[in-house]
Design a protein around this motif. Structure first.
Motif, PDB file in Angstrom:
ATOM      1  N   ARG A 116       0.854  -1.186   0.000  1.00 15.24           N
ATOM      2  CA  ARG A 116       0.000   0.000   0.000  1.00 15.24           C
ATOM      3  C   ARG A 116       0.889   1.234   0.000  1.00 15.24           C
ATOM      4  O   ARG A 116       2.101   1.123   0.210  1.00 15.24           O
ATOM      5  N   TYR A 117       0.303   2.383  -0.247  1.00 15.48           N
ATOM      6  CA  TYR A 117       1.051   3.623  -0.106  1.00 15.48           C
ATOM      7  C   TYR A 117       0.850   4.167   1.288  1.00 15.48           C
ATOM      8  O   TYR A 117      -0.283   4.283   1.770  1.00 15.48           O
ATOM      9  N   PHE A 118       1.954   4.510   1.953  1.00 16.88           N
ATOM     10  CA  PHE A 118       1.900   5.223   3.221  1.00 16.88           C
ATOM     11  C   PHE A 118       2.035   6.701   2.892  1.00 16.88           C
ATOM     12  O   PHE A 118       3.008   7.131   2.270  1.00 16.88           O
ATOM     13  N   LEU A 119       1.042   7.474   3.265  1.00 15.71           N
ATOM     14  CA  LEU A 119       0.998   8.903   2.997  1.00 15.71           C
ATOM     15  C   LEU A 119       1.119   9.642   4.319  1.00 15.71           C
ATOM     16  O   LEU A 119       0.487   9.257   5.309  1.00 15.71           O
ATOM     17  N   SER A 120       1.907  10.699   4.348  1.00 15.54           N
ATOM     18  CA  SER A 120       2.035  11.474   5.581  1.00 15.54           C
ATOM     19  C   SER A 120       2.532  12.866   5.247  1.00 15.54           C
ATOM     20  O   SER A 120       2.948  13.143   4.124  1.00 15.54           O
ATOM     21  N   GLY A 121       2.473  13.731   6.239  1.00 17.02           N
ATOM     22  CA  GLY A 121       2.962  15.082   6.046  1.00 17.02           C
ATOM     23  C   GLY A 121       2.837  15.898   7.297  1.00 17.02           C
ATOM     24  O   GLY A 121       2.391  15.422   8.345  1.00 17.02           O
ATOM     25  N   VAL A 122       3.223  17.157   7.172  1.00 15.86           N
ATOM     26  CA  VAL A 122       3.116  18.129   8.247  1.00 15.86           C
ATOM     27  C   VAL A 122       2.040  19.130   7.844  1.00 15.86           C
ATOM     28  O   VAL A 122       1.984  19.547   6.692  1.00 15.86           O
ATOM     29  N   TYR A 123       1.173  19.490   8.789  1.00 14.51           N
ATOM     30  CA  TYR A 123       0.226  20.576   8.546  1.00 14.51           C
ATOM     31  C   TYR A 123       0.546  21.697   9.522  1.00 14.51           C
ATOM     32  O   TYR A 123       1.067  21.475  10.613  1.00 14.51           O
ATOM     33  N   HIS A 124       0.250  22.926   9.130  1.00 19.12           N
ATOM     34  CA  HIS A 124       0.418  24.054  10.032  1.00 19.12           C
ATOM     35  C   HIS A 124      -0.616  25.118   9.689  1.00 19.12           C
ATOM     36  O   HIS A 124      -1.032  25.263   8.540  1.00 19.12           O
ATOM     37  N   GLY A 125      -1.069  25.804  10.713  1.00 14.04           N
ATOM     38  CA  GLY A 125      -2.094  26.825  10.556  1.00 14.04           C
ATOM     39  C   GLY A 125      -2.866  26.989  11.843  1.00 14.04           C
ATOM     40  O   GLY A 125      -2.622  26.294  12.822  1.00 14.04           O
ATOM     41  N   LYS A 126      -3.828  27.918  11.825  1.00 15.91           N
ATOM     42  CA  LYS A 126      -4.610  28.206  13.024  1.00 15.91           C
ATOM     43  C   LYS A 126      -5.797  27.263  13.112  1.00 15.91           C
ATOM     44  O   LYS A 126      -6.418  26.934  12.118  1.00 15.91           O
ATOM     45  N   GLY A 127      -6.118  26.847  14.336  1.00 12.89           N
ATOM     46  CA  GLY A 127      -7.276  25.995  14.559  1.00 12.89           C
ATOM     47  C   GLY A 127      -6.892  24.675  15.197  1.00 12.89           C
ATOM     48  O   GLY A 127      -5.721  24.280  15.219  1.00 12.89           O
ATOM     49  N   ASP A 128      -7.901  24.006  15.708  1.00 14.69           N
ATOM     50  CA  ASP A 128      -7.738  22.714  16.373  1.00 14.69           C
ATOM     51  C   ASP A 128      -8.024  21.622  15.352  1.00 14.69           C
ATOM     52  O   ASP A 128      -9.180  21.321  15.064  1.00 14.69           O
ATOM     53  N   ALA A 129      -6.995  21.047  14.769  1.00 19.08           N
ATOM     54  CA  ALA A 129      -7.166  20.045  13.706  1.00 19.08           C
ATOM     55  C   ALA A 129      -7.953  18.848  14.201  1.00 19.08           C
ATOM     56  O   ALA A 129      -7.701  18.329  15.284  1.00 19.08           O
ATOM     57  N   ALA A 130      -8.933  18.436  13.394  1.00 18.81           N
ATOM     58  CA  ALA A 130      -9.793  17.319  13.791  1.00 18.81           C
ATOM     59  C   ALA A 130      -9.848  16.225  12.737  1.00 18.81           C
ATOM     60  O   ALA A 130     -10.145  15.079  13.065  1.00 18.81           O
ATOM     61  N   SER A 131      -9.579  16.545  11.477  1.00 20.67           N
ATOM     62  CA  SER A 131      -9.669  15.521  10.434  1.00 20.67           C
ATOM     63  C   SER A 131      -8.791  15.882   9.252  1.00 20.67           C
ATOM     64  O   SER A 131      -8.424  17.045   9.057  1.00 20.67           O
ATOM     65  N   VAL A 132      -8.458  14.864   8.484  1.00 21.47           N
ATOM     66  CA  VAL A 132      -7.714  15.070   7.240  1.00 21.47           C
ATOM     67  C   VAL A 132      -8.321  14.168   6.177  1.00 21.47           C
ATOM     68  O   VAL A 132      -8.618  12.998   6.425  1.00 21.47           O
ATOM     69  N   LYS A 133      -8.538  14.745   4.988  1.00 20.36           N
ATOM     70  CA  LYS A 133      -9.072  13.995   3.852  1.00 20.36           C
ATOM     71  C   LYS A 133      -8.077  14.063   2.715  1.00 20.36           C
ATOM     72  O   LYS A 133      -7.567  15.133   2.381  1.00 20.36           O
ATOM     73  N   VAL A 134      -7.808  12.899   2.120  1.00 19.93           N
ATOM     74  CA  VAL A 134      -6.856  12.801   1.028  1.00 19.93           C
ATOM     75  C   VAL A 134      -7.606  12.265  -0.190  1.00 19.93           C
ATOM     76  O   VAL A 134      -8.141  11.155  -0.149  1.00 19.93           O
ATOM     77  N   VAL A 135      -7.647  13.048  -1.254  1.00 16.94           N
ATOM     78  CA  VAL A 135      -8.307  12.628  -2.490  1.00 16.94           C
ATOM     79  C   VAL A 135      -7.250  12.012  -3.400  1.00 16.94           C
ATOM     80  O   VAL A 135      -6.240  12.658  -3.723  1.00 16.94           O
ATOM     81  N   THR A 136      -7.467  10.755  -3.783  1.00 15.84           N
ATOM     82  CA  THR A 136      -6.524  10.020  -4.628  1.00 15.84           C
ATOM     83  C   THR A 136      -7.236   9.495  -5.872  1.00 15.84           C
ATOM     84  O   THR A 136      -8.459   9.605  -5.995  1.00 15.84           O
ATOM     85  N   ASP A 137      -6.467   8.909  -6.767  1.00 20.09           N
ATOM     86  CA  ASP A 137      -7.046   8.245  -7.941  1.00 20.09           C
ATOM     87  C   ASP A 137      -8.006   7.136  -7.536  1.00 20.09           C
ATOM     88  O   ASP A 137      -8.901   6.784  -8.285  1.00 20.09           O
ATOM     89  N   LYS A 138      -7.799   6.563  -6.359  1.00 18.34           N
ATOM     90  CA  LYS A 138      -8.617   5.446  -5.877  1.00 18.34           C
ATOM     91  C   LYS A 138      -9.817   5.901  -5.056  1.00 18.34           C
ATOM     92  O   LYS A 138     -10.565   5.082  -4.558  1.00 18.34           O
ATOM     93  N   GLY A 139      -9.978   7.211  -4.882  1.00 18.72           N
ATOM     94  CA  GLY A 139     -11.064   7.727  -4.054  1.00 18.72           C
ATOM     95  C   GLY A 139     -10.522   8.529  -2.882  1.00 18.72           C
ATOM     96  O   GLY A 139      -9.327   8.784  -2.784  1.00 18.72           O
TER      97      GLY A 139
END
Length: 196
Positions: A116-139
């Protein structure tokens, strides 16, 4: 022997008085209500609580998270660290100037791990992060978030996705990830990355 019989009889009377199950009741099939109650025991009281509990985790510096089979992810005050079977001790800094921390942003690293592909990263910005959505070729896949205590203004996200297929799957210039969006508890976008 008589004394043992008296104790057994006394225990049976006590069980009947307080309503304790008998041996016959203990081995009887549970009712649907009993099964439902047992399966709901300890369950979150709302879908939002379940989503938040499973998608966001506050970690201590250096605390390792099992992000995928054979993949560990951890944070320090300097950034995101991760190890895979192919490459151990990888690092993405939040202090070396490579990320513009003055405005919202999301980074993306992707690599094949265990089919499988392992996807990861760093996010930064204001607010209390609650979710992340990744749109791929597979959905669209939903990822998870980890951050250090104390709202440092950044954190890491991770997800897994099926490997891309088709004629472009061997073309490294082809981005099978189309976008990554981190949202806060109210559903507002903290940061987004859109790829061509």
């Amino acid at each position: 022997m008589t004394r043992i019989k008296k104790y057994v009889a006394a225990a049976a009377i006590a069980a009947a008085v307080i309503g304790a199950p008998t041996m016959a009741q203990a081995f009887a099939s549970p009712t649907k209500a009993t099964v439902a109650a047992a399966s709901n025991a300890g369950a979150p009281t709302s879908a939002k609580a379940a989503k938040t509990a499973s998608s966001v985790r506050v970690v201590a510096p250096g605390e390792r998270v099992q992000a995928a089979p054979k993949v560990q992810l951890w944070l320090t005050k300097d950034g995101k660290h991760w190890s895979t079977p192919i490459q151990a001790n990888q690092f993405r800094s939040v202090v070396d100037g490579n990320l513009d921390m003055s405005q919202p942003g999301v980074s993306l690293q992707s690599e094949p791990v265990e089919g499988r592909y392992f996807l990861s990263g760093v996010y930064h910005g204001k607010g209390d992060a609650a979710s992340v959505k990744v749109v791929t070729d597979k959905g669209t896949v939903t990822g998870r978030i980890i951050h250090l205590a104390g709202q440092p203004g950044w954190g890491a996200w991770y997800a897994t996705s099926a490997l891309p297929t088709g004629p472009k799957s061997k073309d490294f210039k082809h981005n099978f990830v189309h976008s990554v969006t981190v949202q806060d508890t109210a559903g507002h976008t903290i940061a987004t990355l859109t790829l061509p």
